[in-house]
Each structure stands twice: as structure tokens, then as C-alpha cells.
Design a protein around this motif. Sequence first.
Motif, mmCIF file in Angstrom:
data_model
loop_
_atom_site.group_PDB
_atom_site.id
_atom_site.type_symbol
_atom_site.label_atom_id
_atom_site.label_comp_id
_atom_site.label_asym_id
_atom_site.label_seq_id
_atom_site.Cartn_x
_atom_site.Cartn_y
_atom_site.Cartn_z
ATOM 1 N N TYR A 248 4.420 -83.530 -80.521
ATOM 2 C CA TYR A 248 3.850 -83.385 -79.183
ATOM 3 C C TYR A 248 4.898 -83.820 -78.160
ATOM 4 N N VAL A 249 4.956 -83.097 -77.018
ATOM 5 C CA VAL A 249 5.955 -83.457 -76.000
ATOM 6 C C VAL A 249 5.321 -83.589 -74.613
ATOM 7 N N HIS A 250 5.943 -84.436 -73.802
ATOM 8 C CA HIS A 250 5.579 -84.613 -72.396
ATOM 9 C C HIS A 250 5.875 -83.307 -71.634
ATOM 10 N N ARG A 251 5.158 -83.098 -70.517
ATOM 11 C CA ARG A 251 5.336 -81.833 -69.782
ATOM 12 C C ARG A 251 6.785 -81.637 -69.297
ATOM 13 N N ALA A 252 7.449 -82.732 -68.911
ATOM 14 C CA ALA A 252 8.841 -82.599 -68.436
ATOM 15 C C ALA A 252 9.715 -82.004 -69.546
ATOM 16 N N ILE A 253 9.461 -82.427 -70.769
ATOM 17 C CA ILE A 253 10.240 -81.897 -71.901
ATOM 18 C C ILE A 253 9.800 -80.466 -72.208
ATOM 19 N N HIS A 254 8.507 -80.238 -72.158
ATOM 20 C CA HIS A 254 7.966 -78.902 -72.414
ATOM 21 C C HIS A 254 8.599 -77.868 -71.470
ATOM 22 N N ASN A 255 8.688 -78.230 -70.187
ATOM 23 C CA ASN A 255 9.243 -77.298 -69.198
ATOM 24 C C ASN A 255 10.724 -77.007 -69.461
ATOM 25 N N ILE A 256 11.459 -78.050 -69.789
ATOM 26 C CA ILE A 256 12.881 -77.851 -70.107
ATOM 27 C C ILE A 256 13.007 -76.994 -71.366
ATOM 28 N N ASN A 257 12.171 -77.278 -72.362
ATOM 29 C CA ASN A 257 12.222 -76.476 -73.603
ATOM 30 C C ASN A 257 11.978 -74.999 -73.306
ATOM 31 N N GLN A 258 11.060 -74.733 -72.403
ATOM 32 C CA GLN A 258 10.773 -73.335 -72.041
ATOM 33 C C GLN A 258 11.991 -72.677 -71.386
ATOM 34 N N ALA A 259 12.661 -73.448 -70.508
ATOM 35 C CA ALA A 259 13.877 -72.912 -69.865
ATOM 36 C C ALA A 259 14.933 -72.626 -70.927
ATOM 37 N N ILE A 260 15.069 -73.528 -71.890
ATOM 38 C CA ILE A 260 16.095 -73.353 -72.935
ATOM 39 C C ILE A 260 15.768 -72.137 -73.803
ATOM 40 N N THR A 261 14.526 -72.024 -74.235
ATOM 41 C CA THR A 261 14.184 -70.917 -75.137
ATOM 42 C C THR A 261 14.207 -69.567 -74.400
ATOM 43 N N SER A 262 14.087 -69.602 -73.062
ATOM 44 C CA SER A 262 14.191 -68.340 -72.317
ATOM 45 C C SER A 262 15.609 -67.779 -72.414
ATOM 46 N N SER A 263 16.581 -68.623 -72.792
ATOM 47 C CA SER A 263 17.957 -68.149 -73.022
ATOM 48 C C SER A 263 18.149 -67.737 -74.480
ATOM 49 N N ARG A 264 17.059 -67.483 -75.160
ATOM 50 C CA ARG A 264 17.059 -67.045 -76.562
ATOM 51 C C ARG A 264 17.692 -68.072 -77.507
ATOM 52 N N ILE A 265 17.471 -69.340 -77.201
ATOM 53 C CA ILE A 265 17.911 -70.404 -78.113
ATOM 54 C C ILE A 265 16.682 -70.876 -78.873
ATOM 55 N N HIS A 266 16.837 -71.041 -80.176
ATOM 56 C CA HIS A 266 15.689 -71.467 -80.973
ATOM 57 C C HIS A 266 15.555 -72.995 -80.930
ATOM 58 N N LEU A 267 14.335 -73.457 -80.647
ATOM 59 C CA LEU A 267 14.037 -74.888 -80.744
ATOM 60 C C LEU A 267 12.880 -75.060 -81.725
ATOM 61 N N PRO A 268 12.795 -76.214 -82.409
ATOM 62 C CA PRO A 268 11.644 -76.447 -83.275
ATOM 63 C C PRO A 268 10.333 -76.366 -82.479
ATOM 64 N N LYS A 269 9.266 -76.029 -83.184
ATOM 65 C CA LYS A 269 7.962 -75.860 -82.526
ATOM 66 C C LYS A 269 7.434 -77.211 -82.011
ATOM 67 N N THR A 270 6.989 -77.211 -80.759
ATOM 68 C CA THR A 270 6.391 -78.424 -80.194
ATOM 69 C C THR A 270 5.086 -78.047 -79.488
ATOM 70 N N THR A 271 4.241 -79.048 -79.256
ATOM 71 C CA THR A 271 2.973 -78.817 -78.565
ATOM 72 C C THR A 271 2.936 -79.707 -77.323
ATOM 73 N N LEU A 272 2.540 -79.098 -76.206
ATOM 74 C CA LEU A 272 2.445 -79.867 -74.958
ATOM 75 C C LEU A 272 1.323 -80.900 -75.074
#
Length: 227
Positions: A191-215
Motif C-alpha cells: 500500500y502507498v501514500h497518495r504522494a507516492i501513488h501520483n509519482i508512480n503514475q507519472a513514472i509508469t506513464s513513461s512506460r516504465i514498469h513498477l511493481p504493483k501497489t495499491t493506493l
Amino acid sequence: MKFIKFTKKGIYCIPGRFYLDPWYPVDHAIISHGHADHARWGNKKYFCHHHSKAILQHRIGGDILIESMGYNETRTINQVKVSFHPAGHIIGSAQIRLEYQGEVVVFTGDYKTQADFITEPFEPVKCHTFITESTFGLPIYHWKTEQQLQEQLHHWVLQNQTNNKTSVFIGYSLGKSQRIISLVDGLDTIYVHRAIHNINQAITSSRIHLPKTTLLTSDLYKKDIRE
Ligand SMILES: [Zn+2]
């Protein structure tokens, strides 16, 4: 170092007419990575690595003018050859190599020479002048390998699971968080904090794979309390 000047606004490339990670607003900023002390608000034009682009857009604002390119590509700006090389610090972090009339300058931004599981590893770049920011470069600092860290984290998380306890990690939203997530991936739901969730979304929008997380939301807290 005849074509680089240290100014109040930051490091300036005289023939290129651009700044590197400037401290104050300028017309043309080349940005090493997305951390706030390097990518600041107010520049007219930004230039960074592809993987930093969405991070900058998220952190500075969606309507800023950003151009980007990949590692080891070259762009000539006012007769200065500019290329980005992996800095191993966070996703998208780049050393900036400048070449002008046969002289080569490398500006590292933040960098990490030891590889982790999520960042493109640091690449040494030959140069005449090396501009480095080295917060933990003194020999008194000794770092564990990523594998050793992972073993320690896994041991701790598994011990907590045995004791029916939740493991909580606290880390900066850009960089440390993705590294921690990569280290504990596969052990349990993350589970991740919203600040991390938002950054993760920005990162994965660049087609980078990140492990699955839940907000982590307040609904989840309430559900836990009811249970
Ligand atoms: Zn940084």
C-alpha cells in the motif's frame, strides 16, 4: 573550463546559452533529474531525459514547455553537443555531458555508483572537467549492496508477518519509495501514500514498469477498523 560559468542563477553554458539545474528562473534549463532541488519552477523551457519528463510535468505543472531525449543521444544546442548518461540516482536521472570545440564537461547532478534494481546503472563518462555533487562521497561512508539490503528488509518483513504486524516504510516519494517498493516486491500487498501513488503514475506513464501497489485510502482504514 572556458565555456562554463558559475553564476547566481546556477551553472551557465556560455556558448550554449542554457543553464544546468538552475536555482532561479531562466530561459533555457537543462535538468538532470526530477528532485525539487534540481528541477525548479519558473523556467521558460526545460530539457531533460525522457523518463524525467512526466515527473517534471507532475511536479512543476502540466503546461510547462519540456523537451526530452534518451541516454546516449546527442543534441546540438548553439554549437554545444549535449548528451545524457545514466546517473544511477533515481529513474530518469542523467549526467549531462557537454562538448564544445573539443573540450568535454560532465555535470553529474546527483548520482549513485552502486546499482539498484530500478534505476539505469551509473555510466562513467570520460571528460576534461567533472562537475560533481557528492553528498556522501567521503570514505567514512560504506554502503551495503542492494542484495544485502533486500535480504535485511525481507527478513524484517517476514518476521513482522510471523508476529502479525504490519511493516511500514517511510521514504521520499520520488526515488527512495520506488526503490523500497522494488526491494519488497512479492512479499505482500504494497500500500502507498497518495504522494507516492501520483509519482508512480507519472513514472509508469513513461512506460516504465513498477511493481504493483495499491493506493492507501481512508476507506481502507475504516474497513480495517470494522474488521
Ligand atoms: Zn536527487
